[in-house]
Design a protein around this motif. Structure first.
Motif, short mmCIF file in Angstrom:
data_model
loop_
_atom_site.label_atom_id
_atom_site.label_comp_id
_atom_site.label_asym_id
_atom_site.label_seq_id
_atom_site.Cartn_x
_atom_site.Cartn_y
_atom_site.Cartn_z
N CYS A 134 0.87 -1.19 0.00
CA CYS A 134 0.00 0.00 0.00
C CYS A 134 0.90 1.22 0.00
O CYS A 134 2.06 1.15 0.42
CB CYS A 134 -0.86 0.05 1.24
SG CYS A 134 -2.17 -1.11 1.17
N ALA A 176 -4.68 -5.94 6.12
CA ALA A 176 -5.74 -5.99 5.11
C ALA A 176 -6.53 -7.28 5.27
O ALA A 176 -5.96 -8.31 5.64
CB ALA A 176 -5.11 -5.93 3.72
N LEU A 215 -8.82 -2.26 4.15
CA LEU A 215 -7.64 -1.93 4.96
C LEU A 215 -8.06 -1.38 6.31
O LEU A 215 -8.99 -0.59 6.39
CB LEU A 215 -6.76 -0.92 4.22
CG LEU A 215 -5.72 -1.70 3.43
CD1 LEU A 215 -5.65 -1.22 2.04
CD2 LEU A 215 -4.38 -1.68 4.11
#
Length: 796
Positions: free
Chosen positions: A135, A150, A212
């Motif tokens: 990310c 996640a 997330l």
């Protein structure tokens, strides 16, 4: 300003409000608190360079709460792509509700694959492989990088399989690099009786959902955003990889009707320039820099730009900066001021209009005079804003219990203090300003040879009226104060400003009467109608409009440049051997950078003389898993500092680079990461004194104290010419018409809007402008095409 905010439910309906400006979830500015109002008027202005990519520019309205967390009343979020539509306009926006499920930022890198597997009994089934790589740009939670993880789910009409990654601690750019497997079609021999009897699942209806979260440990986990990818993206290709922007959670059943939260009035000016490499700008730059030598000046490229721009200010900003950078501003400003003087019939109205000349000089004084204003006005303005003594002398506006005589004394004290500081400040006046004032003075004397005072009023109309008086009345726009002052202070500053500008012009014109409309101001001004004031003003104007170069005395007081709260990494080792981060109040003057335990403290814990700074550079986030860090490299160990947001970090780096750029031993190379556990994280060198592995960003020292990127200013001018091509065409036609038709001017026609003194020279210049612009159009078009083909969806 905001209006019609939601009132409290209790008997006291009013709120204490403030606003913040955010890039995505990162707050970069906040206004002062306006107390007890449901329609607060903020009137604050913020100007900043945007140092990173972002999705939304957002404005939040808060209700200040002393005991608990401040309450978010509502927000206005504008997509980056839509900013251009609102630029330069004042708009009322309805406030939208703020809920934690809609506050997202950052992106996810995802890879999907479809594998075929042969089972033990020989049948074929399909398996979906989900690789969550990384990310980027997750928000800070309570000022700290998040502890993110996640969840990866395969969702269909009749299934919801969920898996979870490990938690990545204290980073905004977690590298997960985890792979998950899901069976998507069952083998035909699948016999187990289940809720749903399917031979084969419909891949068309399946989707991968990634959520997330910030791991809250003891408190609830915080949602950071989600993405949904239909599995059928793999229909034509067995593998797929892309970057996806995190999206808010869609609350499917959330009612669309929300309370009317009120609205916010914003005036946003947003410019975005695509700056090409330097070699492209040569011809346009040359054409613009020739402007001061063109006869008549109205036929020059720079003047024509001012004529055809819808808003002259748009043209003035880049033009002044470019000409300043090449020492061409004084001759250009002088030439356009001469044009103004031709039209001035009365010596008393000299340089009072809003022409290209006066705007150029205003802008020049703003750019080069910032330092001068700080040295001269800041200490007194700080005193006025912080002491809040009443100075109201208008009988109608007096509050109950106010003593007008006391107020008069207070006002007189401030005016005298400010006036005497100004007239003693000529040594600090920048040379560019002095040279310009000298030229104005000479021209004014030639234009009105019989008026002995005009040489003074030509200069005072700039330095008193357009420089000091404006800075006194709005100190925040000149960065002399962090915020817009409160109503009482503004009133005090207005009265001081009125008196100062009258003193300046009265002293320079030596008129026996003052120009006030209000009787109470006329009465007050009588205190200053003494010969001493006239002599002092004339002496000051003589000093700042002489051409002798001034040597700034080395004993001058250090100038206060910037201050604020930041976190710094401890320099020495603590007893346990772990270095930690502490909050400190940093203060930068032209002489030294210091930090203190709290604001206003006189004893510095640590001091770095500016002359010892060798480089100021960003620090890679990976060093301490912290965002917005930079390093001040000096004779001892580097000082590692964390700013509160990206804009603030940029401003500190900028001002520190500027103040130290002429230092003798500046470094050419630096380490972008920290020295930890016996080696540099960037190049893995073990010696703490090893030479840096990356070239420093600040280039060669510049002579002028201001940083000007001339390519960027030229690009801005190119954009303005492109936007005003139609007007340029009209001007070209007007030149042709004038050249052909020599008879008397008819009634207002197309070309009476333009100043055309010499149609032949003007026509030639327009031809040159058009040719240069056409040549620049090609690389811009090429870049646009390349960008539209290479920037495909899913690339970072």
């Amino acid at each position: 300003e905001a209006k019609n905010l939601l009132p409290y439910l209790g008997p006291n309906k009013m709120r204490d409000c403030f606003c913040t400006i955010n890039l995505d979830q990162e707050e970069v500015y906040r206004t002062q608190v306006v107390e007890k109002s449901l329609s607060p008027f903020f009137s604050e202005e913020f100007y900043f360079e945007i140092p990173r990519t972002f999705q939304y520019l957002s404005f939040y309205v808060y209700d200040k709460n002393v005991l608990q967390r401040d309450l978010r009343i509502g927000k206005v979020a504008i997509k980056k792509e839509d900013l251009c539509n609102h630029s330069g306009k004042e708009t009322w926006f309805s406030l939208q509700p703020v809920d934690s499920n809609s506050e997202v930022q950052g992106k996810v890198h995802l890879e999907l694959k479809l594998n075929e597997l042969i089972t033990e009994n020989g049948t074929v089934c399909q398996q979906l492989v989900v690789h969550i790589v990384a990310c980027h740009g997750l928000p800070l939670i309570n000022g700290q990088s998040c502890d993110s993880y996640a969840t990866v789910s395969l969702v269909g009409p009749s299934r919801n399989d969920q898996k979870k990654t490990k938690v990545k601690k204290k980073t905004s750019n977690p590298q997960f690099n985890e792979i998950f497997y899901f069976e998507v079609t069952r083998s035909s021999s699948y016999t187990r009786k289940s809720q749903f009897q399917v031979e084969e699942e419909d891949i068309e209806k399946l989707e991968i959902r990634i959520d997330l979260w910030n791991n809250g440990n003891l408190v609830q986990d915080i949602f950071l955003g989600e993405i949904k990818v239909p599995v059928n993206v793999l229909r034509n290709d067995s593998s797929h990889q892309a970057w996806y922007l995190l999206q808010p959670r869609d609350n499917g059943n959330k009612s669309s009707k929300t309370d009317d939260l009120g609205s916010l009035r914003l005036n946003i000016c947003y410019t975005e320039d695509c700056v090409l490499p330097s070699e492209y700008y040569g011809p346009l730059k040359t054409l613009l820099l020739k402007s001061p030598d063109v006869q008549p000046i109205s036929a020059s490229a720079a003047y024509i730009l001012g004529e055809i721009c819808r808003d002259k200010n748009d043209a003035v900003l880049p033009l002044v900066r470019l000409l300043l950078h090449h020492d061409k501003l004084v001759p250009f400003a002088t030439a356009v001021a001469e044009l103004d003087l031709k039209d001035t019939q009365d010596a008393n109205t000299i340089f009072r209009g809003n022409s290209l000349a006066t705007r150029c000089l205003d802008e020049m004084m703003k750019i080069v005079g910032g330092h001068y204003l700080k040295v001269t006005l800041k200490p007194i303005l700080d005193e006025i804003c912080e002491s809040s003594k009443s100075c109201e002398i208008d009988p109608i506006k007096l509050k109950e219990g106010d003593n007008v005589e006391n107020n008069k004394e207070n006002l007189r004290y401030y005016v005298d203090k400010l006036f005497s500081t100004i007239i003693k400040s000529s040594m600090s006046c920048p040379t560019v300003m002095c040279d310009t004032f000298y030229s104005l003075r000479q021209m004014a004397t030639q234009r009105f040879p019989n008026d002995p005072h005009v040489q003074y009023s030509a200069v005072s109309s700039f330095v008193f009226l357009r420089f000091f008086a404006v800075a006194v009345v709005s100190p925040h726009t000149f960065h002399l104060r962090p915020h817009h002052p409160d109503a009482q202070t503004i009133r005090t500053l207005t009265l001081i400003s009125k008196t100062i500008q009258t003193l300046g012009s009265w002293g320079s014109l030596s008129k026996s009467k003052s120009s006030f409309k209000e009787t109470f101001m006329c009465e007050f001004f009588k205190m200053f109608q003494e010969e001493g004031y006239i002599i002092a003003v004339k002496k000051f104007l003589d000093e700042i409009s002489s051409t002798e170069t001034k040597e700034s005395s080395g004993t001058s007081e250090p100038v206060h440049l910037k201050e604020g709260e930041m976190y710094k990494r401890a320099q020495g080792r603590t007893r346990i051997g772990k270095k930690n981060f502490k909050k400190r109040w940093f203060c930068l003057t032209s002489r030294e950078l210091t930090y203190h335990k709290q604001p206003g403290s006189k004893d510095a814990i640590y001091t770095i003389p500016v002359k010892n700074i060798l480089a100021v550079e960003k620090l890679e986030e990976s060093s301490f898993n912290k965002k917005n860090m930079f390093q001040v490299i000096h004779m001892e160990k580097p000082l590692y500092v964390q700013a509160n947001n990206c804009v603030e970090a940029n401003e500190w780096i900028d001002v520190l680079c500027r103040v130290s750029r002429c230092n003798q031993n500046r470094l050419s190379f630096y380490h972008p990461s920290a020295y930890l556990n016996g080696n540099w994280l960037c190049c893995l060198e073990t010696s703490e004194n090893a030479l840096g592995c990356k070239p420093c960003t600040a280039g060669v020292p510049a002579d002028i104290q201001i940083d000007i990127d001339e390519d960027r200013e030229t690009e801005r001018i190119y954009s303005l010419f492109t936007l005003s091509l139609l007007k340029l065409q009209k001007m070209e036609e007007a030149c042709g018409t004038i050249a052909v038709y020599q008879g008397p001017r008819k009634e207002p026609d197309d070309y009476s809007n333009f100043v055309i003194e010499d149609s032949v020279t003007t026509f030639k210049t327009i031809q040159q402008i058009k040719s240069v612009i056409e040549k620049l159009d090609e690389p811009h078009e090429k870049y646009r095409k390349k960008r539209s083909t290479s920037a495909k969806y899913g690339s970072k």
